[in-house]
Scaffold this active site. Structure first.
Site, mmCIF file in Angstrom:
data_model
loop_
_atom_site.group_PDB
_atom_site.id
_atom_site.type_symbol
_atom_site.label_atom_id
_atom_site.label_comp_id
_atom_site.label_asym_id
_atom_site.label_seq_id
_atom_site.Cartn_x
_atom_site.Cartn_y
_atom_site.Cartn_z
ATOM 1 N N GLU A 174 -2.183 5.640 -9.261
ATOM 2 C CA GLU A 174 -2.300 4.197 -9.025
ATOM 3 C C GLU A 174 -2.850 3.545 -10.278
ATOM 4 O O GLU A 174 -3.481 4.196 -11.101
ATOM 5 C CB GLU A 174 -3.174 3.905 -7.799
ATOM 6 C CG GLU A 174 -4.652 4.262 -7.940
ATOM 7 C CD GLU A 174 -5.493 3.177 -8.588
ATOM 8 O OE1 GLU A 174 -5.090 1.995 -8.574
ATOM 9 O OE2 GLU A 174 -6.564 3.508 -9.132
ATOM 10 N N SER A 223 -10.705 3.921 -8.632
ATOM 11 C CA SER A 223 -10.620 3.356 -9.971
ATOM 12 C C SER A 223 -11.395 4.244 -10.947
ATOM 13 O O SER A 223 -11.072 5.421 -11.077
ATOM 14 C CB SER A 223 -11.131 1.905 -9.972
ATOM 15 O OG SER A 223 -10.755 1.227 -11.142
ATOM 16 N N HIS A 268 -5.440 -0.495 -6.153
ATOM 17 C CA HIS A 268 -6.007 -1.806 -6.439
ATOM 18 C C HIS A 268 -5.327 -2.955 -5.704
ATOM 19 O O HIS A 268 -5.539 -4.114 -6.050
ATOM 20 C CB HIS A 268 -5.956 -2.080 -7.950
ATOM 21 C CG HIS A 268 -6.987 -1.331 -8.734
ATOM 22 N ND1 HIS A 268 -6.817 -0.013 -9.098
ATOM 23 C CD2 HIS A 268 -8.198 -1.702 -9.225
ATOM 24 C CE1 HIS A 268 -7.877 0.387 -9.794
ATOM 25 N NE2 HIS A 268 -8.723 -0.620 -9.891
#
Length: 297
Positions: free
Chosen positions: A206, A109, A268
């Site tokens: 992502e 992330s 995620h």
């Protein structure tokens, strides 16, 4: 490319929060699972701090990261959470210490900013994998992280129809260095010193909680800033809670003329399979697999 040594029983892992705030139970849970692997842990002095949406001031977060990078006893750094804030300290980390004594770094992330910086500044292979706060989310997540940290086995990730990801696949095989991570952070890094050269690379993407138009905006930003120039292939991980992202990605990726594989449990989703960044990879979109050489030696 620099590969740090794999972790062995008795090694020390620093628990650092370079981005968003972390709760004590989250940090304790991460330490507990690492202890069961025979590892020791040390929590950064400011890891449980809080300053608005950050885990502390820039100086505090930078200090914790640099202390971990400089400590010869520390063999790996586990980022405790993503969120936001890593970019704010990325320009001022001790990359000379990284080059002199490379350590494993794992997270995802917002930690994408750290992966990019470590690659550009030191050519360090890192691990795109769970943070301390998500390490126990799923048994496969935990097992894959342990394998990536403590063995020299390649990671082979299979595409899954159940993964919350767009159905975007262009058949074929591609070889290249795996780079990338979270789409928001890749777009935010465009035009900075930490935007990597991607010619011949396989780009990992992502995302989470983004509307289709925002996904489109970020993909267009990557295109306009050269991220897609000369790519070997594209590996698409989870696009969780991103309604309409599939159509957007298909429009932009299907005409690149390179193999594209989606449905990979990276990112995620519930399963957050650890995957090395900065090492050779084989993307087989026809077979539905991504195989990546280890980040460790």
């Amino acid at each position: 490319m620099i590969r740090p040594r794999r972790l062995e029983r008795g090694d020390l892992v620093a628990l650092v929060a370079p981005a968003g705030p972390v709760t004590e139970p989250q940090a304790d849970a991460a330490a507990a699972i690492l202890t069961t692997w025979g590892l020791r842990t040390h929590r950064g002095r400011h890891a449980l701090g809080r300053r608005s949406f950050l885990s502390g001031t820039d100086d505090e977060r930078r200090s914790d990261m640099n202390e971990a990078l400089r400590n010869p006893e520390v063999r790996a750094v586990l980022c405790l959470r993503g969120g936001y804030g890593t970019q704010r300290i990325a320009d001022d980390l001790d990359y000379a210490a990284v080059r002199a004594d490379p350590k494993l770094v794992i997270g995802f992330s917002d930690i994408t900013a750290l992966h990019l910086a470590l690659w550009q500044e030191a050519r360090l292979a890192t691990l795109h994998g769970p943070t301390g706060s998500t390490l126990l989310n799923d048994p496969r997540t935990t097992a894959a992280a342990r394998q990536a940290l403590m063995t020299t086995e390649p990671a082979t990730i299979h595409a899954e129809s159940a993964v919350t990801a767009p159905a975007v696949t262009v058949p074929g095989q591609a070889r290249g260095t795996l780079l990338g991570g979270n789409l928001t952070l890749l777009a935010a890094s465009a035009g900075t010193p930490h935007q990597p050269g991607t010619t011949g690379a396989i780009l990992l993407l992502e995302e989470v909680n983004e509307a289709a138009y925002r996904v489109d905006r970020m993909i267009v930003q990557l295109k306009r800033s050269g991220w897609f120039d000369g790519l070997s292939g594209v590996a698409v991980g989870s696009f969780t809670a991103c309604p309409g992202a599939g159509e957007v990605l298909a429009e932009h990726l299907n005409d690149l003329g390179v193999p594209v594989l989606s449905g990979l449990p990276i990112g995620h989703g519930r399963a957050q399979i650890a995957v090395p960044l900065g090492t050779p990879a084989l993307l087989d979109a026809t077979a539905g697999t991504l195989t990546v050489q280890p980040a460790v030696r």
